[in-house]
Design an enzyme around this catalytic site. Structure first.
Site, PDB file in Angstrom:
ATOM      1  N   HIS A  30     -62.572 -10.292 -34.402  1.00  0.00           N
ATOM      2  CA  HIS A  30     -63.436  -9.962 -35.471  1.00  0.00           C
ATOM      3  C   HIS A  30     -62.539 -10.431 -36.663  1.00  0.00           C
ATOM      4  CE1 HIS A  30     -65.547  -7.348 -38.502  1.00  0.00           C
ATOM      5  NE2 HIS A  30     -66.473  -7.072 -37.721  1.00  0.00           N
ATOM      6  N   LYS A  33     -68.374   3.917 -35.944  1.00  0.00           N
ATOM      7  CA  LYS A  33     -68.698   3.175 -34.675  1.00  0.00           C
ATOM      8  C   LYS A  33     -68.618   4.412 -33.747  1.00  0.00           C
ATOM      9  CE  LYS A  33     -67.286  -1.312 -36.096  1.00  0.00           C
ATOM     10  NZ  LYS A  33     -68.573  -1.891 -36.360  1.00  0.00           N
ATOM     11  N   GLN A  48     -63.963  -0.867 -31.187  1.00  0.00           N
ATOM     12  CA  GLN A  48     -65.010  -1.122 -29.903  1.00  0.00           C
ATOM     13  C   GLN A  48     -64.642  -0.218 -28.750  1.00  0.00           C
ATOM     14  OE1 GLN A  48     -68.240  -1.942 -30.723  1.00  0.00           O
ATOM     15  NE2 GLN A  48     -67.897  -3.037 -32.544  1.00  0.00           N
ATOM     16  N   ASP A  84     -56.886  -3.425 -32.381  1.00  0.00           N
ATOM     17  CA  ASP A  84     -57.908  -2.983 -33.010  1.00  0.00           C
ATOM     18  C   ASP A  84     -58.809  -2.372 -31.896  1.00  0.00           C
ATOM     19  OD1 ASP A  84     -60.792  -3.233 -33.812  1.00  0.00           O
ATOM     20  OD2 ASP A  84     -60.826  -5.103 -34.564  1.00  0.00           O
ATOM     21  N   CYS A 136     -69.499 -11.750 -36.834  1.00  0.00           N
ATOM     22  CA  CYS A 136     -68.172 -11.668 -37.763  1.00  0.00           C
ATOM     23  C   CYS A 136     -66.925 -12.027 -36.692  1.00  0.00           C
ATOM     24  CB  CYS A 136     -67.758 -10.321 -38.254  1.00  0.00           C
ATOM     25  SG  CYS A 136     -68.537  -9.672 -39.439  1.00  0.00           S
TER      26      CYS A 136
END
Ligand code: PLP
Length: 421
Positions: free
Chosen positions: A138, A241, A218, A215, A379
């Site tokens: 991202h 999220k 997700q 990261d 993104c």
């Protein structure tokens, strides 16, 4: 509220859905509220919906608890400070961090990565050093490093991604070298759904003494994450999220790094003593938490984590896997549809293009039928460039989505494609 951790059957799902007020909303209803389509929310990768327990925490804070933390001697301030610190412990437990002071409240994943790039970067990364990322990041995990490289003369290196949307692990091993000072990569790709073999990658990097930032934006909403088992040096995610409020997130960092990293943003709350001659900064975690934080956001995030733990993280992962398989089968029959991201290990994200159509047109036609998907580059422009496409349509699922909603997506897609071609 759903309280028992058991497989997400249709009956369990019916109760879960009642916990999310927005899921009974109509889309494109008339002014008097008549008509409209049932909301089919398939944009969970962008942000997830919030259960009533999270909404209640926010309302309760403003109605009965509003005060600042860490500074007041009065009862309200003491009460909310205790709750905020309990929220930190909830996150610690959720990620299985060794210590609560390894959990830093931030504004979200982007902010967490910026913190590491600027603080760890300034201390450990010098001119000519390399920072490794991957081709599926991202922008939030590219730009902080790219800017750092521009300002400090470091070099950004990129692990390639194959046509299925998987990392080239041989190249990864080659690119991890003496110059590499940190490897920052996504746990789960927001565009492709690929679940990267991060434990193996971390082992590979640590064999060369290279720290790894994951990261997890997700990943955390969709299953168990154990930072000690992964041996991650840094781990980031966003509450919004993960069924919590916007504007708040987490940076986990191993004590051995956080305790020696310089402050990033400074100000109220980050200090022990200040004089015009010298400032002594606070210990962890406060040295990284400048200014009044998103107090109710922290409480709401803890409520969201408690909520998904009650449903069961393994149940969530198993059910979403079924949803993904079902949706993949259903969409694969649409004429001209090509799925972008066909890795063996995938989270419930389906990105696709349809020959001869533009993703925006499909997204608009789906929206008219009450179906919320994301269209565009998500993104991840470098990834779009690699696949030679301007963007995709992305349906991203959460545990409250149903097989019937997948059927609605399929029917709406047939209709949309017929109209466009
Ligand atoms: N990383 C990934 C993989 C994402 O999907 C996103 C948001 O879509 C981000 C980072 C940025 O998250 P936030 O906007 O919450 O900081």
């Amino acid at each position: 509220m759903q309280t028992v951790s058991k497989p997400i059957t249709p009956a369990v799902l019916e109760n879960i859905r009642k916990d999310f007020p927005i899921l009974s909303r109509k889309i494109h209803a008339g002014k008097n509220g008549s008509g409209g389509k049932d909301l089919v929310y398939l944009d969970n990768g962008a942000t997830s919906q919030k259960p009533q327990v999270v909404i209640d925490v926010l309302e309760h804070y403003y109605k009965f608890q509003n005060s600042n933390i860490h500074r007041g001697i009065h009862a309200l301030s003491q009460e909310i400070t205790t709750e905020y610190e309990l929220a930190r412990k909830t996150v610690q437990k959720h990620l299985n961090a060794a210590h609560d002071y390894e959990i830093i409240f931030t504004k979200g994943t982007t902010d967490s990565i910026c913190l590491v790039a600027n603080s760890f970067g300034k201390k450990y990364i010098k001119q000519g050093d390399e920072i490794l990322v991957t081709g599926m990041e991202h922008h939030s995990n590219i730009l902080p490093w790219q800017l750092f490289c521009e300002e400090h003369g470091a070099v950004l290196k990129v692990v390639p991604v194959n046509n299925q949307g998987e990392l080239d692990l041989e190249a990864c091993d080659r690119l991890l070298n003496k110059q590499t000072k940190i490897f920052a990569l996504t746990h789960v790709s927001n565009t492709l759904g690929t679940i990267n073999p991060v434990k193996e990658i971390i082992r590979m990097a640590h064999a060369k003494d290279i720290p790894v930032l994951l990261d997890g934006a997700q990943a955390v909403p969709h299953g168990k994450v154990d930072v000690q088992d992964l041996d991650a040096d840094f781990y980031c995610f966003s509450a919004h999220k993960t069924f919590g409020p916007t504007g708040v997130g987490i940076l986990y960092g191993k004590e051995k790094w956080l305790s020696v990293m310089p402050p990033y943003q400074v100000g109220g709350g980050t200090i022990k003593t200040v004089s015009f001659q010298k400032t002594i900064y606070a210990d962890l975690p406060l040295r990284f938490e400048a200014g009044t934080p998103h107090i109710e956001g922290g409480l709401g995030m803890a409520a969201a984590l408690d909520y998904i733990n009650k449903i069961g993280l393994d149940q969530i992962a198993a059910y979403e896997h079924d949803l993904l398989e079902y949706a993949t089968d259903k969409l694969s029959v649409i004429p001209g549809l090509r799925i972008i991201g066909t890795a063996k290990e995938k989270a419930a994200v389906l990105s696709f293009v349809v020959d001869g159509t533009h993703p925006m047109d499909i997204g608009t036609l789906l929206d008219q039928q009450g179906i919320a998907v994301r269209t565009g580059h998500h993104c991840t422009q470098p990834l779009m460039a690699q696949f030679g496409i301007p963007g995709t349509v992305r349906a991203s699922f959460a545990f409250y989505n149903t097989m019937e909603e997948v059927d609605k997506l399929e029917a709406a897609m047939h209709k949309a494609v017929k109209m466009l071609l």
